[in-house]
Every structure is written in structure tokens, then in C-alpha cells.
Design a protein around this motif. Structure first.
Motif, mmCIF file in Angstrom:
data_model
loop_
_atom_site.group_PDB
_atom_site.id
_atom_site.type_symbol
_atom_site.label_atom_id
_atom_site.label_comp_id
_atom_site.label_asym_id
_atom_site.label_seq_id
_atom_site.Cartn_x
_atom_site.Cartn_y
_atom_site.Cartn_z
ATOM 1 N N CYS A 86 0.817 -1.218 0.000
ATOM 2 C CA CYS A 86 0.000 0.000 0.000
ATOM 3 C C CYS A 86 0.844 1.259 0.000
ATOM 4 C CB CYS A 86 -0.964 -0.007 1.185
ATOM 5 S SG CYS A 86 -0.244 0.549 2.737
ATOM 6 N N CYS A 119 4.629 2.229 4.432
ATOM 7 C CA CYS A 119 5.937 2.200 5.115
ATOM 8 C C CYS A 119 7.062 1.841 4.148
ATOM 9 C CB CYS A 119 5.897 1.260 6.316
ATOM 10 S SG CYS A 119 5.735 -0.471 5.891
ATOM 11 N N CYS A 138 8.607 -2.007 3.215
ATOM 12 C CA CYS A 138 7.761 -2.801 2.319
ATOM 13 C C CYS A 138 7.668 -2.144 0.952
ATOM 14 C CB CYS A 138 6.378 -2.975 2.953
ATOM 15 S SG CYS A 138 5.116 -3.653 1.865
ATOM 16 N N CYS A 173 2.820 -3.584 8.681
ATOM 17 C CA CYS A 173 1.799 -4.629 8.782
ATOM 18 C C CYS A 173 2.328 -5.941 8.240
ATOM 19 C CB CYS A 173 0.498 -4.209 8.089
ATOM 20 S SG CYS A 173 0.433 -4.582 6.323
HETATM 21 S S1 SF4 Z 1 3.899 -3.402 5.239
HETATM 22 FE FE1 SF4 Z 1 1.704 -2.991 5.178
HETATM 23 S S2 SF4 Z 1 1.548 -0.814 5.734
HETATM 24 FE FE2 SF4 Z 1 3.671 -1.133 5.087
HETATM 25 S S3 SF4 Z 1 3.636 -0.593 2.874
HETATM 26 FE FE3 SF4 Z 1 3.380 -2.829 3.099
HETATM 27 S S4 SF4 Z 1 1.171 -3.081 2.981
HETATM 28 FE FE4 SF4 Z 1 1.504 -0.942 3.483
#
Ligand code: SF4
Ligand SMILES: Cc1cc2nc3c(=O)[nH]c(=O)nc-3n(C[C@H](O)[C@H](O)[C@H](O)COP(=O)(O)O)c2cc1C
Ligand code: FES
Lengths: 431, 158
Positions: free
Chosen positions: A336, A339, A342, A383
Motif C-alpha cells: 500500500c 511504510c 515494504c 503490517c
Molecule cells: S507493510 Fe503494510 S503498511 Fe507497510 S507498505 Fe506494506 S502493505 Fe503498506
């Protein structure tokens, strides 16, 4: 399906999307019994004693989750997670399409147990048939008094609203789902507060997976001991190189080897190579693990996890580098962007795979993959989507490093070369 | 002049009744607008923003986040070809090449006659049909090149 099936008996043949068919199969009797004869706390106790654990991937004990909901709060919500987008998981779609009343009965039970007057079912956009059948089921149940005001002549009232997703895997993460349901971008929320305290619109909210709630009527009907004695049962999505891919209801703890047999076995002339036991977020297992019971703790001890109970079977015609590259591509697409580890990590990993598969890889790239993977672990990501990258990546590097090295050294794929020499049995689905 | 018909505008105005907060109606409302207008043009986004009384930048932020909102015109039929693991293991790559050459476009593009938009998709939770695709609302699989051709034929005239 075995005689003691508690879920798939409602999906077999023509299914029970039709209310009368569901009633003929004994439908809504568990809800009637609970609402007229059991106090809400007893429903929660029974569910807790049954050992039922969440089927959305995290395996959290369902009864305990319901106990977190504060008793006195004036407004509470039930939110049902029907986003089902974990690669190669397809049990919730089957339930929504063929047994929507079973889900509605589960929703009545959870709403009664925690004292919620409204439930939202978040259904993945692409699940057109399932959403349509569920909407029809809600209308039919309302008409006959199973939903709406004063259900079964009691003072309990419940409204169920079907909501649509819009295409985003991250919306399946429970706090991102709440954001999406509130009409925003599906990005995970900071926890605490947990949804049980401040969830939808800041109100106490229970979030459960579709399959989880479909177990609840059987838990109430059979009682905790008889339910547990059935395995307890679970739905397994079996896909990949098997002759009869599909959803199977089997006791938790059934070994991978047996599960593959249930799915018709491998194709003629093929050997087992590897499998994801719990969707692409779970670490890849090999032949050495064929007899590991498919249950939470044993799979964890084997270095993997049950996740959404989606067994993806790969035979000896499979190039593991390609498989992992595709899995990594998925996380890159679905990150998404909230962060950095990721958002950036998934892009780097995909770039490295792109290089390797195009014959431009370097041996140092393997260390680089380990390094990037390390940077996404131990809570670095906001996440669990980010946390889903390292397990399959690390496992493939541990078990199939030679395949990466062959790609890098020669620019070719040794699996494909071997397969080209020995044509396998038919790839048709004759099971 | 309004882009959306009175009926669709009324449908959107009623959506917030189902939620504690008005903004929850945004995603369903965008689908109503997309159904009516074919895609979410700047005017369509502005109308949704007016009808729900939500800031335009919020409407745009949401519309641009999710994959199944179209900010550009698309074909009459949307083909989502799954290329995730179960489908890949069962030959989706060959189907992708076949579809692309039959339609004369690459994934992500629309045929010049406006009949089809071809997209690669993540797992569509129909892995028992692998390799499979979703054409509008219809699931098709297991696909062979011939089966794919037949589906194209069936949809081309519609
Ligand atoms: S770890 Fe979760 S919150 Fe972070 S960029 Fe990936 S999907 Fe988004
Ligand atoms: C990236 C990500 C995607 C998820 N997708 C789903 C999903 O599609 N369906 C689902 O039920 N749970 C999904 N989950 C798990 C949910 O966050 C949550 O744990 C679950 O809905 C709780 O219900 P349960 O306790 O009944 O399993 C996902 C989690 C993550 C991190
Ligand atoms: S991988 Fe194609 S439908 Fe699941």
C-alpha cells in the motif's frame, strides 16, 4: 465428502443459497436455539471451548476475540471479512456463493453474543456471484424474520449490510478493511487501539473471516466436544499441480501427503517437488515435510505456517525461481506504500528477480536478496503484508539455491531444459 | 449539465443511509458513477463529490487507490486474466500470449474497436479453474487457447 462434513454439506450439489434448501438442511436452528435458550455469554463460552480459531490467516481464538468486546458499549459492530485475496485461497468465495445463509446464521450468532445490532459484510469486488447471492439471502432472511426486528420473537434485532471492495489485497488486513469501509484508501491503522475497543467509526468491532463464522452454527449445534472431535474440521484450498484442485473439508492435522491424495494426486509421471502450505505468505516446504500435520503448531515447528490453509502444490516441472518471482511481484503490486521497508523492499526484490530471469543476474544478487529480506523482518514493516515477503523468499534460497545459481551462471533454466527433454504425461484435467 | 442521470444521482444520494458516516458510501457511489459513465472522468468524480458532499481531493485519492476504478476509458468488456501461482503453474503464460496476439494488444491495453480491455490479474479465488479469467462478471476456466477464442467470440458482438 465425509458424512460428518459441517460446512461443505451446505455447498454440495445445488448448494443452499435458496432459503428453503437451507432450512431443509436444518438451517437457522442453531441461531433459534441460541437466541431463545442461551444467554449471550454462554454462546461465547461454547465458542471458546470449541477451540475455534480464525480462518482468515492469523488463527486467533474466536471466543477470546469476542470476549474483548466491552459489554456496556451502546453501539457495537460486526464486520465480516470476505475480501479473500490471499493467493490460492478460494474457500470463502465458495461459501458466499453456495451457502450464504450459513454465513448469515453465523453472523446472527456472533452479533447476539457480543450485542451488536448491525453487521457489515465486506465482499471482494471481483466476487460478483457471491455478493449477489449474499444480497439475495439477506433479503430472503429479512422477509422470513431471520433478520430484522425481534428475531425469533425475542428482543434481538439485527441488520446486515453487504458492502463491496474495489480491488486491493491490503483491504483484507483488518484495520485497512475498516479504513476502506469508512470510504478511504485501504491503509492499515496503528494498533492499539484494537478494533475490539475502537473499530468501525471508533466503536467496538468484532472482525471475523467468512469461514470462521460459518463454523459457528455447527459449534452451537454439536457442542464444543463433538465439534472438536471432528478434527476439528477446516476448509483447505488445494491448488497447483494436482488432478482435482478444489476446496476440501478435512480435519486439521491432515498431512500434506494425504491432502494431495484427496485432491486426486499428482499428474501421471510427475513427482512432488515443493508446496506452500498456507498461501504464498507461508514458507515453502519440500518432500521432507510431506507427513507434517497441517495444523498451526506442527507447521510452525516446520518453519512455515497454516495461514489461510491454502496448499499450493508444485511438481518437478516447476521452476522455483519463477514461482518466487511471481509471488514477489504480487507483494510489490499490492504494497500500500505506507511504510518504506515494504514499499521499497518489494520493488528491489522484484528488480533482482527480473535481472536473474533475464540472464543478467550476478551471484552477489543472492546475498542482496537475503539482505533485503532481512530488512523486512522483525517488525520493520508496519503490517503483515511486508512480513509475508521473507518466508517464501528465504525458504526458496535455502532449499533451491542451486536453481538460482544455474539461472545466474547460464542464463537458462535447468528445470525447463530437463522437462523439454522428457515430455511429461498429459497436462489435461482427467481427474 | 449533469453527467449522471437523475436515477443514478438518486441512488447515490440514498447510499449514505446504510452507514454511520457518509463517507462509507464513497466506494459504492463511485461504482454507480462508473457503471453509468463508463469510467470515472474528472466530471464524474466532481459529481460524486457534490452528491455526497465530500471534498474532491478525497474522492480522487480513493478512486486512484483501488484497481477496479477506471480513471481512463476502458473497453466494453474487461478481461482479467489471472496469472498468480495456481494459474501460472497451469499455463497462464501461454494463454496470455494467445490472448494478446488474438486481440493485437498487450496486457493493460484496449482493442482499437473498444471491445476489450485486457489486464493481468492477481489470484481471483477460482484456482480450481486454473488457468482462468474473469470476463466482466463471468468466470471461465480451465482455459485452453480454443476455449479463450470462443469466449472472445461470444463477447465481441455484445
Ligand atoms: S507493510 Fe503494510 S503498511 Fe507497510 S507498505 Fe506494506 S502493505 Fe503498506
Ligand atoms: C495483508 C493481509 C491480507 C489479509 N487478507 C485477509 C482476507 O482476505 N480475508 C480474511 O478473512 N483475513 C485476511 N487477513 C487477516 C485479517 O487481518 C484478520 O486477521 C481476519 O480477518 C480476522 O478474522 P478471523 O479471526 O476470523 O480469521 C489479512 C491479513 C493481512 C495482513
Ligand atoms: S491463482 Fe488464478 S484464480 Fe487463483
Amino acid at each position: 465428502m465425509a458424512a460428518e462434513s459441517i460446512l461443505l454439506r451446505f455447498t454440495e450439489g445445488a448448494g443452499t443459497a435458496d432459503l428453503d434448501a437451507y432450512l431443509r438442511a436444518g438451517g437457522y436452528e442453531a441461531a433459534r436455539h441460541a437466541l431463545t435458550a442461551l444467554p449471550p455469554e454462554s454462546v461465547i463460552d461454547i465458542v471458546e471451548q470449541s477451540g475455534l480459531r480464525g480462518k482468515g490467516g492469523a488463527g486467533f481464538p474466536t471466543g477470546r476475540k469476542w470476549k474483548f468486546i466491552p459489554k456496556g458499549a451502546p453501539v457495537k459492530y460486526v464486520v465480516v471479512n470476505g475480501d479473500e485475496a490471499e493467493p490460492c485461497t478460494f474457500k470463502d468465495h465458495l461459501l458466499l456463493e453456495s451457502a450464504p445463509h450459513l454465513l448469515l446464521e453465523g453472523i446472527i450468532l456472533v452479533a447476539y453474543a457480543v450485542g451488536a445490532g448491525r453487521a457489515y459484510v465486506y465482499v471482494r469486488r471481483e466476487c460478483y456471484l457471491g455478493r449477489e447471492r449474499l444480497e439475495q439471502a439477506v433479503a430472503a432472511a429479512q422477509e422470513r424474520g431471520f433478520l430484522g426486528r425481534d428475531i425469533f420473537g425475542t428482543e434481538f434485532s439485527l441488520e446486515v449490510i453487504v458492502h463491496t471492495g474495489a480491488g486491493a489485497y491490503i483491504a483484507g488486513e483488518e484495520t485497512a478493511l475498516l479504513e476502506s469501509l469508512e470510504g478511504r484508501r485501504a491503509m492499515p491503522r496503528m494498533r492499539p487501539p484494537f478494533p475490539a475497543i475502537a473499530g468501525l467509526y471508533g466503536k467496538p468491532t468484532v472482525i471475523n473471516n467468512v469461514e470462521t463464522l460459518c463454523h459457528v452454527p455447527a459449534v452451537i449445534r454439536l457442542g464444543p466436544e463433538a465439534y472438536r472431535a471432528l478434527g476439528p474440521p477446516a476448509l483447505f484450498s488445494v491448488s497447483g499441480h494436482v488432478r482435482r484442485p478444489g476446496v476440501y473439508e478435512l480435519p486439521l492435522g491432515t498431512p500434506m501427503r494425504q491432502m494431495i491424495e484427496h485432491a486426486g494426486g499428482l499428474r501421471p509421471g510427475r513427482r512432488f517437488k515443493a508446496a506452500f502450505p498456507g498461501g504464498s505468505s507461508s514458507a515453502i516446504l519440500t518432500e521432507a515435510h510431506l507427513d507434517v500435520p497441517m495444523d498451526y503448531e506442527p507447521l510452525q515447528q516446520a518453519g512455515s505456517m497454516l495461514g489461510s490453509a491454502s496448499l499450493i502444490v508444485m511438481d518437478d516441472s516447476t521452476c522455483m525461481v519463477r514461482v518466487v518471482a511471481r509471488a514477489m511481484d504480487f507483494y510489490k503490486e499490492e504494497s500500500c506504500g505506507k511504510c518504506t521497508p515494504c514499499r521499497e523492499g518489494t520493488v528491489w526484490v522484484s528488480q533482482v528477480f527480473e535481472r536473474i530471469l533475464h540472464g543478467q543476474g550476478r551471484m552477489e544478487d543472492l546475498d542482496l536478496l537475503v539482505h533485503i529480506s532481512g530488512g523486512m523482518k522483525n517488525g520493520a514493516c508496519f503490517c503483515l503484508l511486508g512480513d509475508s515477503v521473507p518466508p517464501s523468499l528465504d525458504a526458496s534460497l535455502a532449499h533451491f539455491r542451486h536453481e538460482y545459481e544455474y539461472h545466474i551462471r547460464t542464463g537458462r533454466c535447468d528445470v525447463e531444459e530437463r522437462i523439454a527433454q522428457v515430455p511429461a504425461g498429459s497436462h489435461s484435467r482427467d481427474g | 449539465m449533469a453527467l449522471l442521470q437523475d436515477e443514478a444521482r438518486e441512488e447515490i444520494r440514498r447510499l449514505p443511509d446504510r452507514y454511520e458516516h457518509r463517507q462509507s458510501a464513497l466506494i459504492p457511489a463511485l461504482f454507480v458513477a462508473q457503471r453509468e459513465a463508463g469510467y470515472l472522468s474528472p466530471e464524474a468524480l466532481r459529481e460524486v463529490s457534490d452528491l455526497l458532499d465530500l471534498p474532491l481531493n478525497e474522492v480522487v485519492a480513493v478512486a486512484s487507490f483501488y484497481r477496479l476504478f477506471f480513471l481512463e476509458p476502458v473497453g466494453r468488456h474487461l478481461i482479467l486474466l489471472c496469472t498468480n501461482l495456481a494459474c501460472m503453474l497451469n499455463g497462464s503464460e501461454a494463454i496470455k500470449r494467445h490472448l494478446a496476439s488474438r486481440l493485437g494488444i498487450r496486457p493493460g491495453q484496449t482493442t482499437p474497436d473498444g471491445a476489450f480491455t485486457l489486464r493481468e490479474s492477481e489470484c481471483l479465488a477460482s484456482c480450481h479453474l486454473a488457468p482462468m479469467m474473469l470476463v466482466d462478471r463471468e468466470r471461465v476456466g480451465p482455459l485452453t487457447p480454443e476455449a479463450a477464442d470462443q469466449v472472445l467470440e461470444r463477447y465481441r458482438g455484445r
